[in-house]
Design a protein around this motif. Structure first.
Motif, PDB file in Angstrom:
ATOM      1  N   ASN A  89       0.692  -1.053  -0.201  1.00 33.94           N
ATOM      2  CA  ASN A  89      -0.390   0.067   0.530  1.00 33.94           C
ATOM      3  C   ASN A  89       0.767   1.689   0.370  1.00 33.94           C
ATOM      4  N   HIS A  90       0.721   2.176  -0.683  1.00 32.27           N
ATOM      5  CA  HIS A  90       1.673   3.114  -1.008  1.00 32.27           C
ATOM      6  C   HIS A  90       0.558   4.522  -1.186  1.00 32.27           C
ATOM      7  N   THR A  91       0.715   4.981  -0.034  1.00 34.34           N
ATOM      8  CA  THR A  91       0.036   6.683  -0.741  1.00 34.34           C
ATOM      9  C   THR A  91       1.206   8.351  -0.602  1.00 34.34           C
ATOM     10  N   THR A  92       0.693   9.005  -1.831  1.00 40.50           N
ATOM     11  CA  THR A  92       0.938   9.628  -1.753  1.00 40.50           C
ATOM     12  C   THR A  92       0.676  10.974  -1.629  1.00 40.50           C
ATOM     13  N   GLN A  93       0.434  12.243  -0.849  1.00 43.61           N
ATOM     14  CA  GLN A  93      -0.663  13.596  -1.089  1.00 43.61           C
ATOM     15  C   GLN A  93       0.153  15.155  -0.878  1.00 43.61           C
TER      16      GLN A  93
ATOM     17  N   SER B  58      -2.450  -0.255  -4.471  1.00 44.00           N
ATOM     18  CA  SER B  58      -2.487  -1.467  -3.705  1.00 44.00           C
ATOM     19  C   SER B  58      -2.663  -2.183  -4.666  1.00 44.00           C
TER      20      SER B  58
ATOM     21  N   GLN C  54      -6.318   4.651  -7.764  1.00 37.13           N
ATOM     22  CA  GLN C  54      -6.982   5.761  -7.094  1.00 37.13           C
ATOM     23  C   GLN C  54      -6.523   6.611  -7.112  1.00 37.13           C
TER      24      GLN C  54
ATOM     25  N   SER D 201       3.178   7.216   2.334  1.00 36.17           N
ATOM     26  CA  SER D 201       2.895   6.394   3.437  1.00 36.17           C
ATOM     27  C   SER D 201       3.002   5.430   2.363  1.00 36.17           C
TER      28      SER D 201
ATOM     29  N   ARG E 188      -4.372  13.655  -4.521  1.00 41.59           N
ATOM     30  CA  ARG E 188      -3.995  11.938  -3.377  1.00 41.59           C
ATOM     31  C   ARG E 188      -3.823  11.336  -4.470  1.00 41.59           C
ATOM     32  N   LEU E 189      -2.669  10.210  -4.517  1.00 42.62           N
ATOM     33  CA  LEU E 189      -2.564   8.722  -5.494  1.00 42.62           C
ATOM     34  C   LEU E 189      -1.825   8.207  -4.006  1.00 42.62           C
ATOM     35  N   SER E 190      -3.381   6.806  -4.229  1.00 43.74           N
ATOM     36  CA  SER E 190      -2.994   5.127  -3.866  1.00 43.74           C
ATOM     37  C   SER E 190      -2.984   4.654  -4.508  1.00 43.74           C
TER      38      SER E 190
END
Length: 265
Positions: free
Chosen positions: A6-10, A77, A42, A260, A73-75
């Protein structure tokens, strides 16, 4: 090994961008060392305008920020089945010729520091052994320390200041390996850590080409060739051509970035 990522960039902006275009390289592919079982991306505050495969074989999405967006926000998974190949990636499969990966860039351009390192490596008659000696020499000279370097730090500067992170170790390796006559490329991806799930960023390592064997992976920072804990996402000549996101933003002010990353079995 089966890994869940799981990788999130905001990005948060006090004043929204008037225009922004980003290249997203965050889709892993099935290779000899990994099988992509599922992968989902997403986006909020932005839209995909085009998708293509670049000269390094990476899957790239071209993303435009939505007008007036103050948060992007780029998520992603997904689930990846990995296989230990003892670091051997395999033969060169791209249309881009091998000699292209002998090319130095602004980030890897060698100077006195790199050339001294090359001399210390010695003979390259045993080419695999020479690559591992190079990796060990870099690790001995450049301590792993966060907060000391940035995305624009060159291989020469990292060697000079003897501090850096995986990106710097990889740039130094690429610079020296190319000086020694090895085609070499930057790899960005994920590493499952043995002591934690939460991470502050994705990981980086190098691949060098050895005649008769093909591409082999070298992770200088961890003194290992990539095993089943690694997931490869993108390749390039350096960080700039393999980064998860790159592009330009016009008009935005007070950008705040939150990243994250979670990698677990």
């Amino acid at each position: 090994m089966r890994l869940i990522i799981n990788h999130t960039t905001q990005y948060d902006y006090e004043v929204p961008a008037t225009y922004a275009l980003q290249q997203i390289r965050i889709k892993p592919q099935t290779t000899a060392g990994q099988t992509v079982l599922s992968w989902d991306m997403q986006l909020t505050g932005a839209e995909v305008q085009a998708s293509f495969r670049d000269e390094h074989g990476n899957l790239v999405d071209l993303v435009e920020l939505s007008p007036g967006a103050t948060q992007v926000r780029l998520s992603v998974s997904g689930e990846i089945e990995t296989h230990d190949t003892n670091g051997v990636v395999g033969r060169h499969m791209l249309a881009m010729p091998l000699w292209f990966y002998l090319r130095q860039t602004k980030l890897t351009q060698p100077g006195g520091q790199v050339r001294a390192l090359v001399e210390a490596v010695g003979s390259v008659d045993d080419r695999v052994a020479a690559l591992h000696r190079l990796s060990a020499a870099i690790r001995d000279r450049v301590a792993y320390e966060t907060g000391e370097t940035g995305v624009d730090t060159t291989a020469e500067d990292a060697l000079l200041h003897q501090r850096g992170v995986c990106q710097d170790h990889t740039h130094i390796f690429l610079s020296a390996a190319r000086e020694l006559g090895f085609p070499a490329r930057y790899v960005s991806g994920y590493l499952m850590m043995n002591d934690r799930i939460e991470q502050e960023a994705s990981h980086a390592w190098a691949e060098a080409h050895v005649n008769g064997l093909g591409w082999i992976g070298i992770d200088v920072s961890n003194a290992i060739s990539p095993d089943e804990r690694y997931v490869q996402v993108a390749r390039g000549l350096d960080y700039a051509s393999a980064a998860p996101t790159s592009g330009f933003v016009v008009g935005a002010q007070q950008e705040n970035l939150i990243v994250s990353v979670q990698v677990q079995q």
